[in-house]
Structure formats: structure tokens, C-alpha cells
Design a protein around this motif. Structure first.
Motif, PDB file in Angstrom:
ATOM      1  N   ILE A   1       0.826  -1.200   0.000  1.00 17.25           N
ATOM      2  CA  ILE A   1       0.000   0.000   0.000  1.00 17.25           C
ATOM      3  C   ILE A   1       0.868   1.261   0.000  1.00 17.25           C
ATOM      4  O   ILE A   1       0.524   2.274  -0.618  1.00 17.25           O
ATOM      5  CB  ILE A   1      -0.974   0.003   1.212  1.00 17.25           C
ATOM      6  N   GLU A   2       2.022   1.209   0.672  1.00 18.18           N
ATOM      7  CA  GLU A   2       2.931   2.368   0.656  1.00 18.18           C
ATOM      8  C   GLU A   2       3.505   2.575  -0.739  1.00 18.18           C
ATOM      9  O   GLU A   2       3.624   3.719  -1.207  1.00 18.18           O
ATOM     10  CB  GLU A   2       4.045   2.164   1.677  1.00 18.18           C
ATOM     11  N   ALA A   3       3.864   1.496  -1.409  1.00 18.97           N
ATOM     12  CA  ALA A   3       4.367   1.607  -2.778  1.00 18.97           C
ATOM     13  C   ALA A   3       3.297   2.162  -3.705  1.00 18.97           C
ATOM     14  O   ALA A   3       3.580   2.999  -4.581  1.00 18.97           O
ATOM     15  CB  ALA A   3       4.843   0.237  -3.277  1.00 18.97           C
ATOM     16  N   ALA A   4       2.052   1.726  -3.506  1.00 25.74           N
ATOM     17  CA  ALA A   4       0.959   2.196  -4.357  1.00 25.74           C
ATOM     18  C   ALA A   4       0.673   3.673  -4.134  1.00 25.74           C
ATOM     19  O   ALA A   4       0.446   4.429  -5.097  1.00 25.74           O
ATOM     20  CB  ALA A   4      -0.301   1.367  -4.099  1.00 25.74           C
ATOM     21  N   LEU A   5       0.693   4.125  -2.897  1.00 24.93           N
ATOM     22  CA  LEU A   5       0.362   5.517  -2.609  1.00 24.93           C
ATOM     23  C   LEU A   5       1.467   6.473  -3.049  1.00 24.93           C
ATOM     24  O   LEU A   5       1.188   7.534  -3.607  1.00 24.93           O
ATOM     25  CB  LEU A   5       0.073   5.683  -1.117  1.00 24.93           C
ATOM     26  N   THR A   6       2.724   6.114  -2.790  1.00 23.02           N
ATOM     27  CA  THR A   6       3.805   6.984  -3.258  1.00 23.02           C
ATOM     28  C   THR A   6       3.845   7.004  -4.784  1.00 23.02           C
ATOM     29  O   THR A   6       4.079   8.043  -5.395  1.00 23.02           O
ATOM     30  CB  THR A   6       5.160   6.522  -2.702  1.00 23.02           C
ATOM     31  N   GLY A   7       3.589   5.853  -5.397  1.00 19.25           N
ATOM     32  CA  GLY A   7       3.497   5.821  -6.852  1.00 19.25           C
ATOM     33  C   GLY A   7       2.326   6.622  -7.365  1.00 19.25           C
ATOM     34  O   GLY A   7       2.364   7.169  -8.473  1.00 19.25           O
ATOM     35  N   GLY A   8       1.270   6.713  -6.546  1.00 13.53           N
ATOM     36  CA  GLY A   8       0.121   7.513  -6.939  1.00 13.53           C
ATOM     37  C   GLY A   8       0.474   8.984  -7.123  1.00 13.53           C
ATOM     38  O   GLY A   8      -0.093   9.659  -7.988  1.00 13.53           O
TER      39      GLY A   8
END
Length: 255
Positions: free
Chosen positions: A58-65
Motif C-alpha cells: 500500500i505504501e508503494a501504491a500511494l507513493t506511486g500515486g
């Protein structure tokens, strides 16, 4: 002088916001597409081992967001906006008035920049409050990364518009930047996961430096040398893009 500049930028920004709201396709891309892609890509990250990078899925997804917002809301949207205003003779008419070239380009970009800032803030606050994601470890560094990304993507959008013949062809001219950044700039898969040689090449991509600063600002990590190199890479691409705009930006329709 400053008051006049602010008034002109405000007028240009309001006019561009009106056009953005009327364009349903552009509004959809700006409002919903980045967050939709985050949800889609998050599901595919379950197959990637992110333990070595020190982050959860989820951290990877949000920073990538945040990177996705910069690409979709700023770069993709502004290329279409600059081309549409050029082909509609809006840029040509504006140049006969009081606004400077820089004010015209900035005024057109203001709604997209404001929307991108709002979405980035939503990702950060929503992630920390609702999804049990760490609060930003270095808020100043995170803010600096986002602001640098906004400037870089705006300059790249103006430069890309110079080689874009029509609004329809903007979908093609923005695609290379989107694909290269999504796959190689560490938006969702950190460069630590890549082989060393490939990671070294990816570090030179336009958005990689910004994403390094954003991820370090939000999740922590990154030594001074790495962060300085990331900042210099992003600044170098910004300077190159600004030079390209000054040299090749088109103010009149392509014939």
C-alpha cells in the motif's frame, strides 16, 4: 507590478479552469484516472517482493500515486491544453495583450497544478489517516519533491506540445513519457528491485529524481548523496525542458 502579474495570472487561471470543467474527457483524466490506476496497479504489486525496499504494497501504491498524478494531471493534461489553445489561436491572441509569455504558460497551467496539489495532499492525508500508512517522515523533503515534480512536468508538457500537431495526437506524444516513467522511474516498483545496471540507467530518467525525493520524504531512508543526486537529476531535466520551451515552443497553429 506584482499586483498586475497576480491579476493577470488569476484571470488566465479562471478562464482555463472554466475550459477544463467543460471538457469532460480532460476532467475525467485529471480527477479519476490517476486514482483508478493506483488501485489497478496495487493489485499487481502483490507479486513483487518489496521487503528489500523497506515498504509495504500500500505504501508503494500511494507513493506511486503521487507520480501518477504528476504524469496524468499535469503532463498529459497540459500537453492537450497547450495544443488546444495554440490551434484555437488563443495563444496568439494572448501574446498581443499585456501578459508575458511566462505568464501565459503559467496561467494555463494553474488549474492543473492546483488540482494535482490537492490530489497529492489527499493521497498523503488519506493514507496516513485511513490506510495505516506511516505519516511523512520528512515533510519538507516530500513537499520539495512534489513541487519540483510540478515544475518539471509543466515544463516537459510545454516542450512536448511543440512536437504535437493536434489535441488528438497528444495521446501519442505523451505516451512515451508515461510508459517510461511508469516502468522505469520507480513509481510503483522501487529501483532497488531492478538489476544494478538497469537501475543505474533508470536513475537518469526525468521523473526518477522526483520519485526518489517523494519516497524518501514520505517513508524515510535515502542518504544525502543519493538525495542530492536525485535533486540534481530532476533540476537538470527541468533546465533542459525550459530551454526546449524557449527554443521550440510554438505560439501559432502548425501548418
Amino acid at each position: 507590478m506584482a499586483a498586475n502579474t497576480t491579476a493577470r495570472l488569476g484571470a488566465l487561471g479562471r478562464a482555463e479552469l472554466t475550459l477544463l470543467v467543460r471538457n469532460r474527457t480532460a476532467l475525467f483524466v485529471a480527477l479519476l484516472m490517476p486514482l483508478s490506476l493506483v488501485l489497478v496497479i496495487r493489485s499487481s504489486l502483490d507479486q513483487v517482493d518489496l521487503g528489500a525496499a523497506g515498504m509495504s504494497v500500500i505504501e508503494a501504491a500511494l507513493t506511486g500515486g503521487i507520480g501518477m498524478v504528476l504524469l496524468m494531471v499535469v503532463h498529459t493534461n497540459l500537453v492537450s491544453a497547450y495544443v488546444a489553445r495554440r490551434e484555437g489561436l488563443v495563444l496568439k491572441r494572448l501574446r498581443t495583450g499585456e501578459p508575458s509569455d511566462r505568464e501565459i504558460l503559467t496561467g494555463i497551467a494553474l488549474p492543473s497544478l492546483a488540482l494535482a496539489l490537492a490530489q497529492c495532499a489527499l493521497l498523503v492525508t488519506g493514507g496516513a489517516a485511513l490506510l495505516d500508512v506511516r505519516a511523512p517522515q520528512r515533510p519538507v523533503l516530500l513537499a520539495a519533491g512534489v513541487l519540483l515534480g510540478l515544475v518539471l512536468m509543466t515544463a516537459l508538457a510545454a516542450a512536448t506540445s511543440a512536437v504535437t500537431r493536434s489535441v488528438d495526437s497528444a495521446q501519442l506524444t505523451t505516451l512515451p513519457m508515461f510508459l517510461v516513467s511508469a516502468m522505469g522511474s520507480g513509481l510503483f516498483v522501487p529501483l532497488q528491485v531492478f538489476p544494478e545496471r538497469i537501475a543505474s540507467l533508470c536513475e537518469l530518467l526525468p521523473l526518477t529524481g522526483v520519485m526518489t525525493l517523494v519516497r524518501a520524504g514520505w517513508l524515510g531512508g535515502g542518504d544525502t548523496k543519493e538525495l542530492l543526486g536525485a535533486a540534481l537529476t530532476a533540476l537538470a531535466w527541468t533546465v533542459i525542458s525550459v530551454f526546449a520551451v524557449q527554443r521550440w515552443f510554438r505560439w501559432e497553429p502548425r501548418r
